[in-house]
Design a protein around this motif. Structure first.
Motif, PDB file in Angstrom:
ATOM      1  N   VAL A 109       0.843  -1.201   0.000  1.00 32.91           N
ATOM      2  CA  VAL A 109       0.000   0.000   0.000  1.00 32.91           C
ATOM      3  C   VAL A 109       0.879   1.252   0.000  1.00 32.91           C
ATOM      4  N   MET A 110       1.856   1.275   0.903  1.00 33.04           N
ATOM      5  CA  MET A 110       2.769   2.411   0.994  1.00 33.04           C
ATOM      6  C   MET A 110       3.524   2.602  -0.315  1.00 33.04           C
ATOM      7  N   GLY A 111       4.007   1.483  -0.889  1.00 39.13           N
ATOM      8  CA  GLY A 111       4.758   1.572  -2.130  1.00 39.13           C
ATOM      9  C   GLY A 111       3.930   2.124  -3.271  1.00 39.13           C
ATOM     10  N   ASP A 112       2.680   1.657  -3.417  1.00 40.21           N
ATOM     11  CA  ASP A 112       1.822   2.176  -4.479  1.00 40.21           C
ATOM     12  C   ASP A 112       1.594   3.673  -4.337  1.00 40.21           C
ATOM     13  N   LEU A 113       1.346   4.124  -3.121  1.00 40.53           N
ATOM     14  CA  LEU A 113       1.134   5.555  -2.897  1.00 40.53           C
ATOM     15  C   LEU A 113       2.383   6.350  -3.280  1.00 40.53           C
ATOM     16  N   LYS A 114       3.558   5.832  -2.941  1.00 39.60           N
ATOM     17  CA  LYS A 114       4.790   6.542  -3.288  1.00 39.60           C
ATOM     18  C   LYS A 114       5.029   6.544  -4.789  1.00 39.60           C
ATOM     19  N   VAL A 115       4.753   5.428  -5.440  1.00 37.21           N
ATOM     20  CA  VAL A 115       5.038   5.322  -6.862  1.00 37.21           C
ATOM     21  C   VAL A 115       4.119   6.232  -7.688  1.00 37.21           C
ATOM     22  N   THR A 116       2.941   6.583  -7.177  1.00 33.37           N
ATOM     23  CA  THR A 116       2.128   7.579  -7.894  1.00 33.37           C
ATOM     24  C   THR A 116       2.883   8.879  -8.073  1.00 33.37           C
ATOM     25  N   ALA A 117       3.803   9.166  -7.123  1.00 32.57           N
ATOM     26  CA  ALA A 117       4.556  10.427  -7.073  1.00 32.57           C
ATOM     27  C   ALA A 117       3.658  11.611  -6.748  1.00 32.57           C
ATOM     28  N   HIS A 118       2.452  11.345  -6.250  1.00 34.73           N
ATOM     29  CA  HIS A 118       1.503  12.422  -5.942  1.00 34.73           C
ATOM     30  C   HIS A 118       1.407  12.735  -4.460  1.00 34.73           C
ATOM     31  N   PHE A 119       2.067  11.937  -3.605  1.00 35.56           N
ATOM     32  CA  PHE A 119       1.932  12.101  -2.161  1.00 35.56           C
ATOM     33  C   PHE A 119       3.290  12.052  -1.478  1.00 35.56           C
ATOM     34  N   LYS A 120       3.393  12.712  -0.336  1.00 35.54           N
ATOM     35  CA  LYS A 120       4.465  12.471   0.617  1.00 35.54           C
ATOM     36  C   LYS A 120       3.899  11.486   1.639  1.00 35.54           C
ATOM     37  N   VAL A 121       4.451  10.281   1.640  1.00 37.71           N
ATOM     38  CA  VAL A 121       3.846   9.177   2.386  1.00 37.71           C
ATOM     39  C   VAL A 121       4.578   8.961   3.709  1.00 37.71           C
ATOM     40  N   ASP A 122       3.803   8.955   4.788  1.00 35.94           N
ATOM     41  CA  ASP A 122       4.339   8.607   6.106  1.00 35.94           C
ATOM     42  C   ASP A 122       4.518   7.092   6.131  1.00 35.94           C
ATOM     43  N   ASP A 123       5.765   6.611   6.318  1.00 34.45           N
ATOM     44  CA  ASP A 123       6.012   5.172   6.247  1.00 34.45           C
ATOM     45  C   ASP A 123       5.927   4.483   7.612  1.00 34.45           C
ATOM     46  N   THR A 124       5.334   5.140   8.604  1.00 38.18           N
ATOM     47  CA  THR A 124       5.126   4.524   9.923  1.00 38.18           C
ATOM     48  C   THR A 124       4.002   3.500   9.846  1.00 38.18           C
ATOM     49  N   TYR A 125       4.261   2.290  10.342  1.00 43.02           N
ATOM     50  CA  TYR A 125       3.222   1.257  10.355  1.00 43.02           C
ATOM     51  C   TYR A 125       2.314   1.480  11.552  1.00 43.02           C
ATOM     52  N   ARG A 126       1.021   1.698  11.278  1.00 46.94           N
ATOM     53  CA  ARG A 126       0.036   1.942  12.330  1.00 46.94           C
ATOM     54  C   ARG A 126      -1.137   0.999  12.159  1.00 46.94           C
ATOM     55  N   THR A 127      -1.767   0.631  13.252  1.00 43.20           N
ATOM     56  CA  THR A 127      -2.978  -0.202  13.224  1.00 43.20           C
ATOM     57  C   THR A 127      -4.131   0.549  13.872  1.00 43.20           C
ATOM     58  N   ALA A 128      -5.330   0.149  13.509  1.00 40.97           N
ATOM     59  CA  ALA A 128      -6.541   0.742  14.086  1.00 40.97           C
ATOM     60  C   ALA A 128      -7.719  -0.142  13.733  1.00 40.97           C
ATOM     61  N   ASP A 129      -8.807  -0.061  14.495  1.00 44.34           N
ATOM     62  CA  ASP A 129     -10.050  -0.708  14.090  1.00 44.34           C
ATOM     63  C   ASP A 129     -10.594   0.019  12.869  1.00 44.34           C
ATOM     64  N   TYR A 130     -11.246  -0.728  12.007  1.00 39.88           N
ATOM     65  CA  TYR A 130     -11.673  -0.138  10.739  1.00 39.88           C
ATOM     66  C   TYR A 130     -12.637   1.033  10.939  1.00 39.88           C
ATOM     67  N   ASP A 131     -13.516   0.942  11.946  1.00 39.97           N
ATOM     68  CA  ASP A 131     -14.508   1.998  12.171  1.00 39.97           C
ATOM     69  C   ASP A 131     -14.139   2.913  13.337  1.00 39.97           C
ATOM     70  N   ALA A 132     -12.869   2.892  13.752  1.00 38.81           N
ATOM     71  CA  ALA A 132     -12.444   3.716  14.889  1.00 38.81           C
ATOM     72  C   ALA A 132     -12.448   5.196  14.520  1.00 38.81           C
ATOM     73  N   MET A 133     -12.503   6.038  15.547  1.00 38.06           N
ATOM     74  CA  MET A 133     -12.377   7.470  15.357  1.00 38.06           C
ATOM     75  C   MET A 133     -10.961   7.784  14.867  1.00 38.06           C
ATOM     76  N   VAL A 134     -10.827   8.899  14.187  1.00 34.12           N
ATOM     77  CA  VAL A 134      -9.515   9.302  13.672  1.00 34.12           C
ATOM     78  C   VAL A 134      -8.626   9.750  14.824  1.00 34.12           C
ATOM     79  N   ASP A 135      -7.399   9.258  14.820  1.00 41.83           N
ATOM     80  CA  ASP A 135      -6.418   9.595  15.844  1.00 41.83           C
ATOM     81  C   ASP A 135      -6.030  11.072  15.717  1.00 41.83           C
ATOM     82  N   PRO A 136      -6.212  11.879  16.785  1.00 44.93           N
ATOM     83  CA  PRO A 136      -5.854  13.310  16.710  1.00 44.93           C
ATOM     84  C   PRO A 136      -4.381  13.536  16.379  1.00 44.93           C
ATOM     85  N   MET A 137      -3.516  12.551  16.686  1.00 51.79           N
ATOM     86  CA  MET A 137      -2.088  12.706  16.425  1.00 51.79           C
ATOM     87  C   MET A 137      -1.788  12.741  14.913  1.00 51.79           C
TER      88      MET A 137
END
Length: 416
Positions: free
Chosen positions: A53-81
């Protein structure tokens, strides 16, 4: 899947060309963070999904991608951080019946945390999971109105050497994460896509005489197209799929022929006592570009179909080969060094058939077999450097390149 980001250096640009220019003068691309909400696979599998997923986003060349691996529940609230980013992409892999695999994707606009995009995808065969990711990133990219990256979901086809005089034909995604052998047994080389939808290929099987075959990758249908003494290679296919450019040597001397599939007629296009190979259609299929040794070394020439006059296209380098064409543009490999005792450098160059535009695309190593994407904005190629090989991607408008390592493979030729 591992990949390496290469910021392109050593670029040369002469004259002007209105249709190809570097558009990223400053890195003002939006930032994006990624969260894994998968319900399928162990830690290693989930990390593999994340890297793709990270690689595809980078290869578009359209985004600056944060490469930190994070987990969350699919319907969780957005992390303020994460609200310092412009977007958050959250995805979930989950199992289905038999071999089905699902991918759910949800994107948020930041810092508001507003959901802006949600899709679900499915494959019947779990081995094809890279295409779930490629399609999801294509769709998200399209939703944001970014220039298209639909080439991500196209197959790469290549001939892989397996033993002396043995080579298999393999299809893969552009990251080489998914691979499937489609032709084996004997020496099978020079695969070429037969149509824009990538339903079939042409390839050469070498035996007592070379035979050109057509193979349908979905039905397994295979049929003989042509037989010749000497060399027989399909190097290009017309847009409507009715004509092939073949390199043939019926009398021991390689020339370019146009083969009409409906009638079986072979039309000779080059007439030279030396070597003419690797024909490619250019300029609306009114002309061809090809490699010839008529100057005493390999170089790139063009000819109008139906005319014996030829035009030299490249005035740089003393060993130019492996060309590919798209519209008015040609990319080719040029030998930069002449060392009899060490590896030589072959760099890729981009030129226009309409002007004196020239641009160097690589800076080191042995770079060969360049292929344009269907939209002409991306180039795929093979790179050999420091005893390693990789499949490379160059995003022309963004001046960026990416490498995907080839682990112990010997690739004879590729097409995209």
């Amino acid at each position: 899947m591992r990949f390496l980001l290469i910021l392109m250096t050593g670029i040369f640009l002469f004259a002007s060309d209105a249709t190809l220019e570097i558009v990223k003068s400053a890195d003002n691309r939006p930032t994006i963070a990624i969260q894994d909400a998968s319900e399928f696979g162990g830690d290693l599998t989930r990390r593999k999904f994340f890297r793709l997923v990270m690689g595809d986003l980078k290869v578009t060349a359209h985004f600056k991608v944060d490469d930190t691996y994070r987990t969350a529940d699919y319907d969780a609230m957005v992390d303020p951080m994460l609200k310092s980013d412009n977007y958050l992409l959250r995805y979930r892999f989950r199992e289905g019946e038999e071999q089905r695999l699902y991918m759910d994707v949800k994107a948020y606009e930041m810092p508001s945390g507003t959901p802006i995009f949600e899709r679900s995808y499915r494959v019947e065969n779990r081995a094809r999971y890279p295409f779930l990711i490629h399609q999801a990133i294509i769709d998200f990219n399209d939703y944001l109105g970014m220039p298209g990256v639909h080439w991500m979901k196209r197959y790469v086809v290549f001939a892989q050497n397996t033993a002396p005089r043995q080579a298999d034909i393999v299809i893969a995604d552009y990251t080489l994460t998914y691979r499937k052998k489609i032709v084996s047994g004997g020496l099978n080389i020079f695969p070429k896509w037969a149509d824009g939808d990538q339903r079939g290929i042409y390839y050469t099987k070498v035996g007592t005489r070379p035979v050109l075959y057509y193979y349908n990758i979905y039905t397994g249908e295979q049929r003989k197209v042509a037989v010749s003494d000497g060399m027989l290679v399909c190097s290009d296919v017309s847009r409507d799929g009715t004509k092939l450019l073949l390199t043939m040597a019926p009398d021991g001397q390689p020339d370019i022929y146009q083969y009409h599939l409906d009638s079986g007629m072979k039309e000779r296009l080059t007439f030279y006592s030396g070597i003419d190979v690797s024909g490619q259609y250019i300029d609306g299929e009114r002309r061809i570009v090809f490699v010839s040794d008529r100057m005493g070394y390999p170089n790139i020439f063009a000819a109008k179909i139906g005319s014996r006059a030829v035009q030299q296209m490249v005035f740089h380098g003393r060993n130019n080969s492996s060309c590919s064409a798209h519209g008015h543009y040609i990319v080719y490999s040029s030998r930069e060094t002449d060392n009899a005792f060490a590896a030589n450098t072959f760099n890729l160059y981009l030129i226009s058939t309409q002007s004196d535009y020239i641009r160097r695309l690589t800076a080191n190593g042995v770079n060969q077999f360049p292929k344009f994407s269907r939209d002409g904005e991306t180039i795929l190629y093979l790179k050999h450097y420091a005893n390693q090989s990789a499949l490379g991607i160059i995003r022309l408008d963004y001046n960026e390149g990416f490498l995907f390592p080839l682990k112990g493979q010997q690739i004879q030729s590729i097409d995209w």
